[in-house]
Scaffold this active site. Structure first.
Site, short mmCIF file in Angstrom:
data_model
loop_
_atom_site.label_atom_id
_atom_site.label_comp_id
_atom_site.label_asym_id
_atom_site.label_seq_id
_atom_site.Cartn_x
_atom_site.Cartn_y
_atom_site.Cartn_z
CE LYS A 11 -3.87 -2.24 2.36
NZ LYS A 11 -4.70 -2.20 3.58
CG PHE A 59 -13.67 0.54 6.91
CD1 PHE A 59 -13.07 -0.04 5.80
CD2 PHE A 59 -14.49 -0.25 7.71
CE1 PHE A 59 -13.27 -1.38 5.50
CE2 PHE A 59 -14.69 -1.59 7.42
CZ PHE A 59 -14.09 -2.15 6.30
NE ARG A 87 -5.29 -12.91 4.77
CZ ARG A 87 -5.69 -11.64 4.74
NH1 ARG A 87 -5.38 -10.88 3.72
NH2 ARG A 87 -6.38 -11.13 5.72
CB THR A 93 -6.72 -5.93 9.44
OG1 THR A 93 -7.03 -6.96 8.50
CG2 THR A 93 -7.01 -4.58 8.82
CG HIS A 117 -5.04 -6.16 -0.36
ND1 HIS A 117 -6.28 -6.20 0.23
CD2 HIS A 117 -5.11 -6.96 -1.45
CE1 HIS A 117 -7.07 -6.99 -0.49
NE2 HIS A 117 -6.37 -7.47 -1.52
#
EC number: 2.7.4.6
Length: 138
Positions: A11, A59, A87, A93, A117
């Site tokens: 990101k 959000f 993952r 998160t 992500h």
């Protein structure tokens, strides 16, 4: 075991903070293969498609604005059980819930600026890869 492919995106905060090499290195050290990689400035339309499951949530606007605020690095990564492996590598998160040694545990600043992500299923990976990569890229 058959190798699978998944979609991973560094990101804007990860790109801005110079974490691209460190993150890719972690994947390669784990024996995963980078099949394709590109840096892009994501359009609003693509961001809305990427995060369509969050449409209508409080959000959503902030998330779309954030991922379109600067360049992102998109990757297709291949390996055995790659979705679950990645993952586990990236962590929760919420960085407060992500253990040290995970990418988010080590680098995320907040729930929104959480560096990375990754697709959470093979089906989502295929859909997300198609947003950024043509078949000829793979």
């Amino acid at each position: 075991m058959v190798a699978q492919r998944t979609f991973v995106m560094i990101k804007p905060d990860g790109v801005k903070r110079g974490l691209i090499g460190e993150i890719i290195s972690r994947f390669e050290k784990r024996g995963l293969k980078i099949v394709s990689l590109k840096m892009v400035k994501m359009s609003r339309d693509t961001a809305e498609k990427l995060y369509e499951e969050h449409k209508g949530k409080s959000f959503f606007e902030e998330l779309v604005n954030y991922v379109t605020s600067g360049p992102v690095v998109c990757m297709v990564i291949e390996g055995d059980d790659v979705v679950q492996v990645i993952r586990r590598m990236i962590g929760n998160t919420d960085p407060k819930e992500a253990p040290p040694g995970t990418i988010r545990g080590d680098y995320a600043l907040s729930k929104s600026e959480n560096v990375i992500h990754a697709s959470d299923s093979i089906e989502k990976a295929q859909r997300e890869m198609s947003l950024f990569f043509d078949k000829s890229d793979l």
